[in-house]
Every structure is written in C-alpha cells, then in structure tokens.
Design a protein around this motif. Structure first.
Motif, short mmCIF file in Angstrom:
data_model
loop_
_atom_site.label_atom_id
_atom_site.label_comp_id
_atom_site.label_asym_id
_atom_site.label_seq_id
_atom_site.Cartn_x
_atom_site.Cartn_y
_atom_site.Cartn_z
N ASP A 81 -10.15 7.50 1.10
CA ASP A 81 -10.50 6.59 0.00
C ASP A 81 -10.23 7.23 -1.35
OD1 ASP A 81 -11.28 4.59 1.72
OD2 ASP A 81 -13.41 5.10 1.65
N GLU A 82 -10.54 8.50 -1.49
CA GLU A 82 -10.28 9.19 -2.76
C GLU A 82 -8.78 9.25 -3.06
OE1 GLU A 82 -13.99 12.37 -3.10
OE2 GLU A 82 -12.31 12.82 -1.74
N ASP A 128 0.84 -1.20 0.00
CA ASP A 128 0.00 0.00 0.00
C ASP A 128 0.87 1.25 0.00
OD1 ASP A 128 -2.36 1.41 -0.07
OD2 ASP A 128 -3.07 0.74 1.90
N LYS A 180 -6.45 7.14 -1.88
CA LYS A 180 -5.93 5.79 -2.11
C LYS A 180 -6.33 5.26 -3.49
CE LYS A 180 -5.28 3.03 1.37
NZ LYS A 180 -5.35 2.18 2.56
N ASN A 181 -7.47 5.71 -3.99
CA ASN A 181 -7.87 5.30 -5.34
C ASN A 181 -6.88 5.77 -6.40
OD1 ASN A 181 -10.16 3.89 -4.56
ND2 ASN A 181 -11.53 5.65 -4.79
N THR A 182 -6.20 6.89 -6.15
CA THR A 182 -5.24 7.41 -7.13
C THR A 182 -3.95 6.59 -7.15
OG1 THR A 182 -4.19 9.00 -5.60
CG2 THR A 182 -6.17 9.74 -6.79
N TRP A 183 -3.76 5.73 -6.16
CA TRP A 183 -2.55 4.90 -6.12
C TRP A 183 -2.68 3.59 -6.88
CZ3 TRP A 183 -2.24 4.88 -0.03
CH2 TRP A 183 -2.00 6.18 0.43
N GLN A 184 -3.90 3.17 -7.19
CA GLN A 184 -4.14 1.80 -7.58
C GLN A 184 -3.40 1.35 -8.84
OE1 GLN A 184 -5.45 -0.36 -5.45
NE2 GLN A 184 -5.45 1.48 -4.18
N LYS A 185 -3.35 2.18 -9.86
CA LYS A 185 -2.66 1.76 -11.09
C LYS A 185 -1.18 1.52 -10.81
CE LYS A 185 -1.53 2.96 -15.87
NZ LYS A 185 -0.13 2.48 -15.66
#
Length: 418
Positions: free
Chosen positions: A394-395, A205, A397-402
């Motif tokens: 959450d917003e 993460d 962390k969503n930008t880290w996913q790729k």
C-alpha cells in the motif's frame, strides 16, 4: 401405405426453429456474478468487421503484421440437417483470408516476438522465412531489426496490423506497433489497425515508466497496466507524438463491436507460448516482475504465470520443477526443485498485486534477489529500492497515484470504448 409428409414438414420446421434459437441465443448479453460487469457473448473483433475494411484494401499491395492470434470468424451458409441450410462460423487466419481474396494483393507478413505461428521462446531471435501455406515471405520484427526497413516496405501500399495484446507495458507487441507506425510514417504508408479486446482493460495500475529507463519492454511513459486496447494505444502513440521527431502515422482503427473496457473477454487463442489461459493473462502484469529476479514464474511447466517459486524460498507444501518445454528451452532453475505459491485458484485481479513479489523477497535466502532486468520491467529504480527498504504494498502504490492520475487524463483523449 402411411403418408409421412406431415411428419417431414414438422421435422424441418423444428430444425429451422432450433437453428434460429441457437443463433439468437449466441447474441444475448450475459450478466456476470459481479453485477457491474457485463459479458457480451457476441463480440466482433476489428478483423471480423470485413465490411469496414475490405474495400480499403481492394487493389492494394498489402503487408500484414500478424501472428497466431490474427484470426477471424466468418459466417457462412452450411448444411445443418438433411436438406436444411443454416449458418455456421468458419475460422480463418487473417493472412489466409486476405490472400484468398483475388482483389487484394498480399505481398508479405511481418512477424513479432514469438514468430508468425507463436512458438518461439520469449526473447528468442525470430528468423525470416516463408509461409508454407501461402508461400508468402515472412519478415521478422524480432531478429535483425525490430523496425521495418524502407527496403522491406518497398512497393507496399498499406500495412495491416492485427495482433492480440494483453494490456501490460512489458508485453512487446505495443513496442512492435510503435516501430511499425514509425516506419510507415517515414515511408508515407498508411496503417490499418484491426482492433481486439484487451483482457486487462478493466483497471489501470503500476509505476509509470521513466524516460531514462526506456527499452523494448517499455517504450512509453505509461503505467504497467494502461487499460486500453491496442487500437486506442496506437491513437495515443500518434497523439502524444511519441514517434521519431514527432511525426504522425496515417492510422485508421477498425473498432471492436459490442465491447467496452469492463467487458470480460476470454481469448480464443493463447497470445504467446507462456500465457496458456485466462488466469495466466490476469496474473501476468503482477507476476512478470519475477522475470527480473531469481524467482521462476512457472516457465518450463504447464502452469506458466499462475505459480511462482525458487530453490531459495521457504519450503512448503507447493513445489514444482521447471523442465524444457515449448516456449521455454532454458527455463529458470531448470531441473531444480522450486518452492513457492500456487495461484491457479486465486480470485481474478482488478489491480496490480505486489504481495507476491514482496513475500518472495522477504523469504529469499540467496545473495541476490533482483537482477538488471527488473528496472526495465518496472520502468523505474524506485520499486526495487522501496521493496529493499521494507515498504508495504500500500505504501508503494500510494507513490504511484499522482502519475497515474496524470496518465488517466492523457488516456481519456484516445479512448474508443467507454
């Protein structure tokens, strides 16, 4: 006169049986309350698998990269009752153990951040010295140079690396590993890495470091929590050609036995002065961001990385006052009352938790919350910008996913433990 021989025989038999049961019980696998996580009580670290590496070191001039965590338990015969011999685990420091082996010529010790005995403050310059127990020279890798010089490696045949990592990008032992591997590759010296479990290997993460923000607290394009042992990480350094000019180190990893990334592992020795227990190690990846803010993460207390607070946060029922102590000569907000949150009884994390950081930012009453160190820790300017814009955890962390998905594909190539 009464004959006690049968009683003696029975007593000896019971003692032997008890000793056998104690040894066999220590080897059993325990199941944690979380059914998908198993705790294996009989883990053998790379250092303890002496049969796999002593012959490699035999007759060699050896340098050892080590600190207070570089220990091994050796099973030795011992008296467990009158006239009864059993087995007992004896703890040795790796440097002492190898130095006492007449077939191995230990020449020097390289010490990372916090020093050979692990007592120096975070960021404190560590000086060269002499080990009083073995009279071996100690060469600092956190003083004049962080990378071993050719002169320091002169007449060395092999370097042994054995340091406990905690699986966070900004924990500097993986940076020390990089420089040791690079120096040894340039000097054509092999590195023998004795692997150890990573207590934060059960998840991946955080933002992936951007190349423009590389520093000693983040040298590679990996997330904050990378889910690998230091042995696996060393293989990735080599395989991804992260060393200078893409050179490769002659690296051999001695793996941990009875271990995988979901194995819970409690460190027998604190890895640095301000990580005193398992709770602090679990919270460290999430709370270390406070090092780049005006909030204390508990340095100067006995609750390091289990609490956070500041004079600039809302007053509540929990408070603490940082004071000078071992590992924190100049703690943030020294002798000032800080208000914040006590996380010692919180549930263990399986992800990086931004809620503490965001909450503190919203409460902050001082002019400045972030300092220049924050971007180095985050490995990107985006995280600070996202918090300042009011994005939720959450917003963000969503930008880290790729980037995390891309990293996982790279990571997969170097895993020793599944």
């Amino acid at each position: 006169m009464t004959d006690f021989k049968p009683f003696k025989s029975t007593y000896l038999f019971l003692v032997l049986l008890l000793n056998f049961n104690l040894i066999s019980c220590a080897q059993k696998t325990k199941v944690n309350q979380n059914n998908h996580v198993k705790t294996i009580s009989e883990i053998k670290t790379g250092a303890e698998r002496t049969d796999l590496y002593l012959n490699i070191l035999k007759g060699k001039n050896v340098a050892i990269v080590a600190n207070q965590t570089s220990v091994l338990n050796v099973l030795q015969r011992a008296e467990v009752a009158p006239n009864v011999m059993g087995s007992k685990k004896i703890t040795h420091h790796l440097v002492d153990y190898l130095h006492n082996n007449n077939t191995i010529n230990v020449k020097k010790v390289f010490a990372p951040e916090h020093g050979f005995r692990g007592k120096a403050d975070a960021g404190e310059i560590v000086k060269d010295g002499l080990d009083t127990k073995t009279n071996l020279p100690i060469v600092s890798l956190y003083g004049k140079n962080k990378k071993p010089t050719l002169k320091q490696l002169k007449n060395i045949d092999i370097v042994v690396f054995d340091i406990q990592d905690v699986g966070a990008r900004f924990y500097t032992y993986i940076s020390s590993l990089h420089y040791v591997m690079e120096a040894c590759a340039e000097a054509n010296i092999p590195v023998l890495l004795l692997d150890r479990p990573n207590p934060n290997a059960h998840y991946i993460d955080g933002p992936v470091l951007e190349t423009s923000h590389k520093s000693f607290v983040g040298m590679h394009n990996v997330p904050v929590v990378y889910g690998m042992t230091i042995g696996e990480y060393g293989q990735m350094i080599n395989g991804e050609k992260w060393l200078n000019n893409g050179i490769a180190c002659d690296l051999k990893v001695i793996p941990v036995l009875n271990y995988n990334h979901q194995t819970q592992y409690s460190l027998p020795i604190k890895p640095s002065p301000n990580l005193p227990n398992g709770k602090s190690i679990n919270l460290y990846p999430s709370l270390c961001f406070f090092e780049g803010t005006n909030v204390s993460a508990g340095r100067g207390t006995s609750m390091q990385f289990q609490i956070y607070g500041s004079p600039f946060l809302s007053k509540n029922s929990f408070s603490f006052t940082p004071k000078e102590n071992e590992g924190a000569k100049y703690p943030k907000h020294k002798n000032k009352l800080c208000f914040g949150e006590d996380l010692r009884d919180s549930k263990n994390l399986n992800q990086l938790d931004l809620s503490y950081l965001i909450s503190a930012y919203k409460q902050n009453t001082a002019k400045d919350f972030f300092n220049n160190f924050f971007t180095k820790l985050a490995g990107t300017k985006k995280l600070q910008e996202q918090i300042e814009k009011g994005l939720s955890a959450d917003e963000i962390k969503n930008t880290w996913q790729k980037d995390l998905n891309d990293f996982k594909l790279i990571r997969e190539k170097y895993l020793i433990y599944k």
